[in-house]
Every structure is written in C-alpha cells, then in structure tokens.
Write an enzyme that holds these catalytic residues in place. Structure first.
Site, PDB file in Angstrom:
ATOM      1  N   PRO A  89       5.549   7.631  -0.257  1.00 36.27           N
ATOM      2  CA  PRO A  89       6.124   7.368  -1.585  1.00 36.27           C
ATOM      3  C   PRO A  89       5.034   6.879  -2.532  1.00 36.27           C
ATOM      4  O   PRO A  89       4.355   5.896  -2.250  1.00 36.27           O
ATOM      5  CB  PRO A  89       7.135   6.248  -1.313  1.00 36.27           C
ATOM      6  CG  PRO A  89       6.676   5.601  -0.049  1.00 36.27           C
ATOM      7  CD  PRO A  89       5.980   6.661   0.740  1.00 36.27           C
ATOM      8  N   SER A 118       9.652   7.865  -4.516  1.00 36.62           N
ATOM      9  CA  SER A 118       9.568   6.424  -4.789  1.00 36.62           C
ATOM     10  C   SER A 118      10.647   5.992  -5.782  1.00 36.62           C
ATOM     11  O   SER A 118      11.024   6.748  -6.676  1.00 36.62           O
ATOM     12  CB  SER A 118       8.191   6.119  -5.378  1.00 36.62           C
ATOM     13  OG  SER A 118       8.207   4.895  -6.070  1.00 36.62           O
ATOM     14  N   TYR A 142      12.931   0.172  -3.591  1.00 35.49           N
ATOM     15  CA  TYR A 142      12.567  -1.212  -3.876  1.00 35.49           C
ATOM     16  C   TYR A 142      13.879  -1.907  -4.182  1.00 35.49           C
ATOM     17  O   TYR A 142      14.537  -1.570  -5.174  1.00 35.49           O
ATOM     18  CB  TYR A 142      11.635  -1.305  -5.089  1.00 35.49           C
ATOM     19  CG  TYR A 142      10.186  -1.004  -4.784  1.00 35.49           C
ATOM     20  CD1 TYR A 142       9.519  -1.676  -3.764  1.00 35.49           C
ATOM     21  CD2 TYR A 142       9.472  -0.067  -5.519  1.00 35.49           C
ATOM     22  CE1 TYR A 142       8.185  -1.411  -3.482  1.00 35.49           C
ATOM     23  CE2 TYR A 142       8.141   0.203  -5.247  1.00 35.49           C
ATOM     24  CZ  TYR A 142       7.503  -0.479  -4.223  1.00 35.49           C
ATOM     25  OH  TYR A 142       6.188  -0.222  -3.950  1.00 35.49           O
ATOM     26  N   THR A 168      10.588  -0.650   1.233  1.00 38.92           N
ATOM     27  CA  THR A 168       9.209  -1.162   1.236  1.00 38.92           C
ATOM     28  C   THR A 168       9.231  -2.682   1.119  1.00 38.92           C
ATOM     29  O   THR A 168       9.851  -3.237   0.212  1.00 38.92           O
ATOM     30  CB  THR A 168       8.405  -0.524   0.081  1.00 38.92           C
ATOM     31  OG1 THR A 168       8.379   0.884   0.298  1.00 38.92           O
ATOM     32  CG2 THR A 168       6.981  -1.057   0.032  1.00 38.92           C
ATOM     33  N   LYS A 250       9.132  -0.212   5.617  1.00 39.74           N
ATOM     34  CA  LYS A 250       7.714   0.126   5.387  1.00 39.74           C
ATOM     35  C   LYS A 250       6.941  -1.134   5.010  1.00 39.74           C
ATOM     36  O   LYS A 250       7.399  -1.918   4.168  1.00 39.74           O
ATOM     37  CB  LYS A 250       7.615   1.152   4.258  1.00 39.74           C
ATOM     38  CG  LYS A 250       6.205   1.505   3.817  1.00 39.74           C
ATOM     39  CD  LYS A 250       6.226   2.665   2.833  1.00 39.74           C
ATOM     40  CE  LYS A 250       4.844   3.106   2.400  1.00 39.74           C
ATOM     41  NZ  LYS A 250       4.328   2.347   1.262  1.00 39.74           N
ATOM     42  N   HIS A 274       0.141  -0.678   2.403  1.00 38.25           N
ATOM     43  CA  HIS A 274       0.216  -0.143   1.039  1.00 38.25           C
ATOM     44  C   HIS A 274      -1.159   0.382   0.601  1.00 38.25           C
ATOM     45  O   HIS A 274      -1.519   0.353  -0.568  1.00 38.25           O
ATOM     46  CB  HIS A 274       0.687  -1.234   0.078  1.00 38.25           C
ATOM     47  CG  HIS A 274       1.634  -0.774  -0.985  1.00 38.25           C
ATOM     48  ND1 HIS A 274       2.986  -0.987  -0.910  1.00 38.25           N
ATOM     49  CD2 HIS A 274       1.438  -0.126  -2.171  1.00 38.25           C
ATOM     50  CE1 HIS A 274       3.575  -0.501  -2.001  1.00 38.25           C
ATOM     51  NE2 HIS A 274       2.651   0.041  -2.769  1.00 38.25           N
ATOM     52  N   ARG A 277      -3.410  -2.076  -1.356  1.00 37.01           N
ATOM     53  CA  ARG A 277      -3.129  -2.347  -2.775  1.00 37.01           C
ATOM     54  C   ARG A 277      -2.347  -3.639  -2.975  1.00 37.01           C
ATOM     55  O   ARG A 277      -2.065  -4.029  -4.088  1.00 37.01           O
ATOM     56  CB  ARG A 277      -2.322  -1.185  -3.375  1.00 37.01           C
ATOM     57  CG  ARG A 277      -3.062   0.115  -3.360  1.00 37.01           C
ATOM     58  CD  ARG A 277      -2.138   1.292  -3.602  1.00 37.01           C
ATOM     59  NE  ARG A 277      -1.565   1.348  -4.928  1.00 37.01           N
ATOM     60  CZ  ARG A 277      -2.189   1.797  -6.007  1.00 37.01           C
ATOM     61  NH1 ARG A 277      -3.436   2.220  -5.901  1.00 37.01           N
ATOM     62  NH2 ARG A 277      -1.591   1.826  -7.172  1.00 37.01           N
ATOM     63  N   ASP A 305       0.806   4.589   7.766  1.00 35.83           N
ATOM     64  CA  ASP A 305      -0.066   5.095   6.698  1.00 35.83           C
ATOM     65  C   ASP A 305      -1.102   4.044   6.362  1.00 35.83           C
ATOM     66  O   ASP A 305      -1.148   2.987   6.985  1.00 35.83           O
ATOM     67  CB  ASP A 305       0.728   5.540   5.454  1.00 35.83           C
ATOM     68  CG  ASP A 305       1.237   4.396   4.572  1.00 35.83           C
ATOM     69  OD1 ASP A 305       0.718   3.259   4.649  1.00 35.83           O
ATOM     70  OD2 ASP A 305       2.171   4.643   3.798  1.00 35.83           O
ATOM     71  N   GLY A 307      -5.026   4.825   4.819  1.00 36.07           N
ATOM     72  CA  GLY A 307      -6.357   5.255   5.236  1.00 36.07           C
ATOM     73  C   GLY A 307      -6.413   6.646   5.846  1.00 36.07           C
ATOM     74  O   GLY A 307      -7.501   7.128   6.172  1.00 36.07           O
TER      75      GLY A 307
HETATM   76  C1  FNR Z   1       1.537   3.771  -3.713  1.00 36.67           C
HETATM   77  N1  FNR Z   1       2.317   3.325  -2.655  1.00 36.67           N
HETATM   78  C2  FNR Z   1       3.660   3.099  -2.847  1.00 36.67           C
HETATM   79  N2  FNR Z   1       4.439   2.710  -1.799  1.00 36.67           N
HETATM   80  C3  FNR Z   1       5.767   2.517  -1.951  1.00 36.67           C
HETATM   81  O1  FNR Z   1       6.445   2.180  -0.987  1.00 36.67           O
HETATM   82  N3  FNR Z   1       6.346   2.710  -3.184  1.00 36.67           N
HETATM   83  C4  FNR Z   1       5.632   3.096  -4.281  1.00 36.67           C
HETATM   84  O2  FNR Z   1       6.172   3.269  -5.359  1.00 36.67           O
HETATM   85  C5  FNR Z   1       4.240   3.274  -4.111  1.00 36.67           C
HETATM   86  N4  FNR Z   1       3.469   3.636  -5.181  1.00 36.67           N
HETATM   87  C6  FNR Z   1       2.121   3.908  -4.993  1.00 36.67           C
HETATM   88  C7  FNR Z   1       1.363   4.333  -6.074  1.00 36.67           C
HETATM   89  C8  FNR Z   1       0.035   4.674  -5.889  1.00 36.67           C
HETATM   90  C9  FNR Z   1      -0.779   5.166  -7.054  1.00 36.67           C
HETATM   91  C10 FNR Z   1      -0.545   4.581  -4.602  1.00 36.67           C
HETATM   92  C11 FNR Z   1      -1.972   5.006  -4.351  1.00 36.67           C
HETATM   93  C12 FNR Z   1       0.199   4.134  -3.541  1.00 36.67           C
HETATM   94  C13 FNR Z   1       1.730   3.167  -1.304  1.00 36.67           C
HETATM   95  C14 FNR Z   1       1.811   4.455  -0.503  1.00 36.67           C
HETATM   96  O3  FNR Z   1       3.132   4.750  -0.141  1.00 36.67           O
HETATM   97  C15 FNR Z   1       0.994   4.360   0.796  1.00 36.67           C
HETATM   98  O4  FNR Z   1       1.423   3.246   1.535  1.00 36.67           O
HETATM   99  C16 FNR Z   1      -0.504   4.256   0.522  1.00 36.67           C
HETATM  100  O5  FNR Z   1      -0.881   5.182  -0.465  1.00 36.67           O
HETATM  101  C17 FNR Z   1      -1.290   4.522   1.788  1.00 36.67           C
HETATM  102  O6  FNR Z   1      -2.632   4.261   1.599  1.00 36.67           O
HETATM  103  P1  FNR Z   1      -3.731   5.415   1.310  1.00 36.67           P
HETATM  104  O7  FNR Z   1      -3.723   6.321   2.482  1.00 36.67           O
HETATM  105  O8  FNR Z   1      -3.335   6.082   0.047  1.00 36.67           O
HETATM  106  O9  FNR Z   1      -5.012   4.673   1.154  1.00 36.67           O
END
Ligand code: FNR
Length: 376
Positions: A89, A118, A142, A168, A250, A274, A277, A305, A307
């Site tokens: 997502p 998402s 969320y 999440t 998650k 995440h 992040r 997830d 990486g």
């Molecule tokens: C996310 N991720 C994320 N996760 C979630 O549960 N809801 C969300 O709305 C979002 N939005 C989101 C925006 C952006 C720009 C990014 C890069 C990531 C997290 C996403 O689901 C996932 O956990 C990570 O992207 C995994 O890490 P890598 O592989 O991208 O480094």
C-alpha cells in the site's frame, strides 16, 4: 501520460535495475514529491539497515537438481497466486503520475498480483476497483479515531471487491520526515491522498460544505480524526465484528506482538517497518522476520516488506519464512518514470529475476524453499 501512448521505442528503453529506476524518477519529479517517496525517517538508519541486513544473508545454492520447470505459485488466505509478490500500500500516487493508483492497479491486475490500495490513495477505493475487473485487491486501513468512518471504509471496501483488510500499525503518529520538513512539502496539505475521505458520505456528513468548497475545514477535520495513536488490541474486536474479510496486521516486528496478533485471531501478519519511514533506528524487517515466523509457527501467513528490491531478496525472505513479500518503492519509481507501463516493467523484471534466482538456488518451486538455503 498513459500506457497506450508510450511509444514502443520508449518502452524498450525502460530500466532493469532499481538504481536506474530511482535515478530516472529523480530526473522526472520535482524535489518535493521525489523526496517524499524516497525519503525516510530521521537519519535513514532503518532504511539503510533494511538493505544492509538483506545483504548480510547469503544464499547457499544447491546443484544437480532438476530445475527445468520453476513454479513461483503460492497459496495465501485460501487463494492461489502465480507469484509470491504483492504491491505494497502506497498512498498519494498522484504525486508520482497523474493516473496514480489507477495506473499501478491496472499493472498489478495485468499480472494478477494483488494490489493493496492505501487509505491515503489519491483515487477512491471504488475508482481503483473499477479499473481492476476481478483482479485480486486488498484494502489497507488506517483506523480513524471516529469509528463510524472506519466502519464506513470497511463496508465500502467489501462492496468494491477488496478481499482482505490490512491494518497498518506502525504509523500511530507520523514519522519524523526530515526531507519533507526541509522542503516544506506535504501532499495531504494539497489535498492529494484524501480521496477516500472526500468521497465518504459519513466523513462528508461532518462537514458544513462539500470538501471542494471548503477544503480548509475538511482538511482540519481530517487531521483531527486521522490518528490511531490511542488504539489498542481491544479495538481489534471492533474491526473483527465489522467484517468477515481476512484481517492482516502490518508493521509487526516484535514476536510478542506477533503472538498477541495470533491470540486475537487475525488472519495474517506483515513484518514491516514502513520502509524505514516511521521509527528511525528500529530493527531491519528481515532481521525481525525469523523470530516472528517462529512464534507464528505456520498457523497464519507471515508476509514481509521493507527493502525488497531484487529477485534474490524475494528468495531470501521466503527462505526465512515469509509466505510472500510486498514490493514498495520500486513500483512507485516505475510509476513515476512511465506510468502503467513502468509498473508493469518493474513487476516483470522482479518476477523474472525471482524465477531465475529460484532455479540457480537449486529449487524448482517456492513451496520447496526452506531455511537451509540462507546463512548469515
Ligand atoms: C508507503 N507505505 C505505506 N504503508 C501503508 O500501510 N499505508 C500507506 O499509505 C503507505 N504510504 C506510503 C507512501 C510512500 C511514498 C512509501 C514509499 C511507502 C509503506 C509501504 O507500504 C511499505 O511498507 C514500504 O514502502 C516498504 O519499504 P520499501 O521496500 O519501499 O523500502
């Protein structure tokens, strides 16, 4: 730009490596959106650990085994999928490409890879579902402070054919995102990523005027209710009572939370930080995976997830116990560079590399992978 108008010559020039996709995305996007996607919390230590930890695991390939036919298929929540890959997502996809989630959902549908929409999508969950036909899709929730809104989102997801709810949990408060602070950039302040709220009759009933006519008031109400900081395990009961769909959590990295999740009857877990992040300095997702899988003991699927970039990353995660992986930023860069066709190419590359890596590891199927394939 949409898929239909991407010339063949440009399609042929789409990249093969994550580094090149990211470089091309950086070229294409403004600094604000690019940094929002690529950025991490704090010093980026968790994001770096996610990659470093995956690299520390090494594959020990077996030889002289028949790998002529290679099978990537898996079973997940009683459904069969042709690969162990889902699209994570990711909200606000309009900042990557005008077609946003519509383009990536179509690309996912094309390879029958589950698309996880998402809550913070830039198109509503109904609009996303409408471009996917009967292709598999899950909804990431969320939870709102306002239970009526949470309930309304769940019902809408059910009605539009989403077959699982992903809750999440690692985002109880927004991470300390230094780049966004430096750029003074937030897609939400611009109204991007709020389509599910602004199309929700329960949410809109709390406004005096429709959101478009009084965006400031709508955004202020959204900001107040869009916090799950006070939620606890007891709130899971409310969610369980309000849907028959499978529920996955998650953002679990502690085995004690995995055990609690199991005790509370959830249907799956996604080990994730995440993508680094949220809490900087937290454990790398792949390092959390084996212990979580151990306490779960195969009773429910454990996905992972944070990486995942290459086919060998996929193989390592599966060998360490994951039932499937979620692809995050790689597809976001594909979307930024070439819309639907970009996401398709990122997916194709990852599937092909996973299949090649499976064979070169000496295994003919995902189901036969086991812990003995990797060492640290
Ligand atoms: C996310 N991720 C994320 N996760 C979630 O549960 N809801 C969300 O709305 C979002 N939005 C989101 C925006 C952006 C720009 C990014 C890069 C990531 C997290 C996403 O689901 C996932 O956990 C990570 O992207 C995994 O890490 P890598 O592989 O991208 O480094």
């Amino acid at each position: 730009m949409n898929n239909q108008v991407l010339p063949e010559s440009e399609k042929a020039m789409l990249p093969f490596t994550h580094r090149e996709w990211e470089r091309r995305a950086r070229e294409k996007l403004e600094i604000g959106p690019y940094s929002f996607i690529s950025g991490n919390a704090g010093m980026g230590e968790t994001a770096n650990s996610n990659r470093a930890a995956i690299k520390e695991w090494k594959i020990v390939p077996r030889v002289f085994r028949d790998v002529e036919k290679r099978d990537l298929s898996i079973e997940l929540l009683e459904k069969k999928f042709s690969t162990p890959i889902l699209l994570a997502p990711i909200g606000v996809q309009k900042i990557m490409h005008p077609e946003g989630e519509l383009a990536s959902a179509r690309a996912a549908a094309d390879s029958r890879i589950p698309f996880i929409a998402s809550t913070m999508s830039s198109y509503s969950m109904e609009e996303i579902a409408s471009v996917m036909g009967d292709a598999p899709r899950w909804f990431q929730l969320y939870c709102s402070k306002d239970k009526e809104i949470t309930k309304s989102f769940i019902k809408r997801a059910e009605r539009s054919g989403y077959s699982a709810i992903v809750i999440t949990l690692d985002s109880s408060v927004m991470g300390w995102r230094v780049q966004d602070l430096e750029n003074n950039y937030s897609p939400f302040r611009l109204g991007i990523g709020l389509a599910n709220y602004f199309s929700d009759s329960t949410f809109c009933s709390k406004l005096v005027k429709p959101p478009a006519e009084d965006f400031a008031a709508a955004f202020s109400i959204f900001s107040k209710i869009n916090t799950s900081a006070s939620l606890t395990w007891e709130d899971l009961e409310f969610l369980r009572e309000n849907t028959k769909l499978p529920i996955l959590l998650k953002g679990i990295v502690d085995p004690r939370d995995a055990k609690l999740a199991l005790d509370h009857g959830v249907d799956g877990i996604i080990v994730s930080n995440h993508g680094g992040r949220q809490l900087d300095g937290s454990i790398a997702a792949i390092d959390a995976l084996p212990k979580v899988c151990y306490v779960i003991g195969g009773k429910i699927p454990v996905l992972m997830d944070s990486g995942i970039r290459t086919g060998t990353d996929v193989i390592k995660a599966l060998a360490l116990g994951a039932s499937a992986v979620l692809l995050g930023r790689p597809f976001a860069y594909g979307l930024a560079v070439a819309g639907e066709e970009g996401v398709k190419q990122v997916i194709r590359n990852l599937i092909t590399e996973t299949e090649v890596s499976l064979g070169l590891s000496g295994y003919h199927s995902i189901k036969s992978l086991d812990r003995s394939l990797v060492v640290k």
